[in-house]
Motif scaffolding. Sequence first.
Motif, PDB file in Angstrom:
ATOM      1  N   TRP A   1       0.792  -1.222   0.000  1.00  0.00           N
ATOM      2  CA  TRP A   1       0.000   0.000   0.000  1.00  0.00           C
ATOM      3  C   TRP A   1       0.829   1.280   0.000  1.00  0.00           C
ATOM      4  O   TRP A   1       0.535   2.212  -0.742  1.00  0.00           O
ATOM      5  CB  TRP A   1      -0.998  -0.010   1.155  1.00  0.00           C
ATOM      6  CG  TRP A   1      -1.954  -1.144   0.971  1.00  0.00           C
ATOM      7  CD1 TRP A   1      -2.039  -2.271   1.727  1.00  0.00           C
ATOM      8  CD2 TRP A   1      -2.888  -1.293  -0.089  1.00  0.00           C
ATOM      9  NE1 TRP A   1      -2.993  -3.116   1.215  1.00  0.00           N
ATOM     10  CE2 TRP A   1      -3.534  -2.531   0.090  1.00  0.00           C
ATOM     11  CE3 TRP A   1      -3.257  -0.526  -1.174  1.00  0.00           C
ATOM     12  CZ2 TRP A   1      -4.515  -2.997  -0.761  1.00  0.00           C
ATOM     13  CZ3 TRP A   1      -4.234  -0.982  -2.021  1.00  0.00           C
ATOM     14  CH2 TRP A   1      -4.852  -2.210  -1.816  1.00  0.00           C
ATOM     15  N   TYR A   2       1.837   1.370   0.822  1.00  0.00           N
ATOM     16  CA  TYR A   2       2.640   2.598   0.832  1.00  0.00           C
ATOM     17  C   TYR A   2       3.534   2.696  -0.400  1.00  0.00           C
ATOM     18  O   TYR A   2       3.845   3.791  -0.853  1.00  0.00           O
ATOM     19  CB  TYR A   2       3.454   2.706   2.125  1.00  0.00           C
ATOM     20  CG  TYR A   2       2.600   3.118   3.293  1.00  0.00           C
ATOM     21  CD1 TYR A   2       2.188   4.432   3.435  1.00  0.00           C
ATOM     22  CD2 TYR A   2       2.166   2.188   4.230  1.00  0.00           C
ATOM     23  CE1 TYR A   2       1.380   4.819   4.485  1.00  0.00           C
ATOM     24  CE2 TYR A   2       1.364   2.567   5.291  1.00  0.00           C
ATOM     25  CZ  TYR A   2       0.973   3.879   5.415  1.00  0.00           C
ATOM     26  OH  TYR A   2       0.160   4.258   6.446  1.00  0.00           O
ATOM     27  N   LEU A   3       3.936   1.556  -0.932  1.00  0.00           N
ATOM     28  CA  LEU A   3       4.696   1.572  -2.181  1.00  0.00           C
ATOM     29  C   LEU A   3       3.837   2.139  -3.311  1.00  0.00           C
ATOM     30  O   LEU A   3       4.291   3.004  -4.078  1.00  0.00           O
ATOM     31  CB  LEU A   3       5.171   0.166  -2.550  1.00  0.00           C
ATOM     32  CG  LEU A   3       5.892   0.033  -3.886  1.00  0.00           C
ATOM     33  CD1 LEU A   3       7.194   0.811  -3.879  1.00  0.00           C
ATOM     34  CD2 LEU A   3       6.146  -1.427  -4.203  1.00  0.00           C
ATOM     35  N   LEU A   4       2.600   1.694  -3.397  1.00  0.00           N
ATOM     36  CA  LEU A   4       1.689   2.225  -4.425  1.00  0.00           C
ATOM     37  C   LEU A   4       1.387   3.706  -4.191  1.00  0.00           C
ATOM     38  O   LEU A   4       1.318   4.491  -5.142  1.00  0.00           O
ATOM     39  CB  LEU A   4       0.388   1.415  -4.443  1.00  0.00           C
ATOM     40  CG  LEU A   4       0.528  -0.037  -4.901  1.00  0.00           C
ATOM     41  CD1 LEU A   4      -0.803  -0.774  -4.747  1.00  0.00           C
ATOM     42  CD2 LEU A   4       1.028  -0.104  -6.318  1.00  0.00           C
ATOM     43  N   THR A   5       1.219   4.088  -2.931  1.00  0.00           N
ATOM     44  CA  THR A   5       1.000   5.500  -2.611  1.00  0.00           C
ATOM     45  C   THR A   5       2.214   6.329  -2.996  1.00  0.00           C
ATOM     46  O   THR A   5       2.085   7.426  -3.552  1.00  0.00           O
ATOM     47  CB  THR A   5       0.690   5.663  -1.108  1.00  0.00           C
ATOM     48  OG1 THR A   5      -0.441   4.850  -0.776  1.00  0.00           O
ATOM     49  CG2 THR A   5       0.419   7.108  -0.750  1.00  0.00           C
ATOM     50  N   GLY A   6       3.411   5.810  -2.728  1.00  0.00           N
ATOM     51  CA  GLY A   6       4.642   6.499  -3.115  1.00  0.00           C
ATOM     52  C   GLY A   6       4.759   6.637  -4.621  1.00  0.00           C
ATOM     53  O   GLY A   6       5.183   7.682  -5.130  1.00  0.00           O
ATOM     54  N   CYS A   7       4.366   5.591  -5.351  1.00  0.00           N
ATOM     55  CA  CYS A   7       4.379   5.656  -6.826  1.00  0.00           C
ATOM     56  C   CYS A   7       3.425   6.745  -7.319  1.00  0.00           C
ATOM     57  O   CYS A   7       3.783   7.537  -8.197  1.00  0.00           O
ATOM     58  CB  CYS A   7       3.972   4.316  -7.423  1.00  0.00           C
ATOM     59  SG  CYS A   7       5.196   3.034  -7.272  1.00  0.00           S
ATOM     60  N   LEU A   8       2.234   6.765  -6.762  1.00  0.00           N
ATOM     61  CA  LEU A   8       1.243   7.758  -7.172  1.00  0.00           C
ATOM     62  C   LEU A   8       1.716   9.174  -6.840  1.00  0.00           C
ATOM     63  O   LEU A   8       1.657  10.074  -7.681  1.00  0.00           O
ATOM     64  CB  LEU A   8      -0.105   7.483  -6.499  1.00  0.00           C
ATOM     65  CG  LEU A   8      -1.213   8.488  -6.812  1.00  0.00           C
ATOM     66  CD1 LEU A   8      -1.568   8.450  -8.292  1.00  0.00           C
ATOM     67  CD2 LEU A   8      -2.428   8.209  -5.957  1.00  0.00           C
ATOM     68  N   PHE A   9       2.189   9.381  -5.627  1.00  0.00           N
ATOM     69  CA  PHE A   9       2.656  10.691  -5.207  1.00  0.00           C
ATOM     70  C   PHE A   9       3.852  11.142  -6.054  1.00  0.00           C
ATOM     71  O   PHE A   9       3.923  12.290  -6.495  1.00  0.00           O
ATOM     72  CB  PHE A   9       3.019  10.653  -3.718  1.00  0.00           C
ATOM     73  CG  PHE A   9       3.258  12.006  -3.132  1.00  0.00           C
ATOM     74  CD1 PHE A   9       2.254  12.953  -3.101  1.00  0.00           C
ATOM     75  CD2 PHE A   9       4.500  12.328  -2.604  1.00  0.00           C
ATOM     76  CE1 PHE A   9       2.484  14.209  -2.553  1.00  0.00           C
ATOM     77  CE2 PHE A   9       4.734  13.573  -2.057  1.00  0.00           C
ATOM     78  CZ  PHE A   9       3.722  14.517  -2.035  1.00  0.00           C
ATOM     79  N   GLY A  10       4.793  10.224  -6.311  1.00  0.00           N
ATOM     80  CA  GLY A  10       5.951  10.548  -7.147  1.00  0.00           C
ATOM     81  C   GLY A  10       5.545  10.886  -8.569  1.00  0.00           C
ATOM     82  O   GLY A  10       6.088  11.807  -9.183  1.00  0.00           O
TER      83      GLY A  10
END
Length: 73
Positions: free
Chosen positions: A24-33
């Motif tokens: 979940w945080y990896l996907l959130t980091g991808c989206l935010f980046g």
Amino acid sequence: MSIELALCIGAGYWVDTKWGTSPWYLLTGCLFGFLILTWQLFRLVQSMSKPDESAPKPKTPEQKKNQNETHEK
């Protein structure tokens, strides 16, 4: 630009491994980046498309006519 994307993905991966919340945080980091990358790309294109202030501005037909009249005198 790619540094911000890599940092966001890395931070998301790190939080996932620390808290066990994968992915979940990896996907959130991808989206935010990706959002940061898109915003920076948008700003870059805007700055490149602005007219050059130092370039001479094209003369209007009235200015050309006035210039011709002054040279004829």
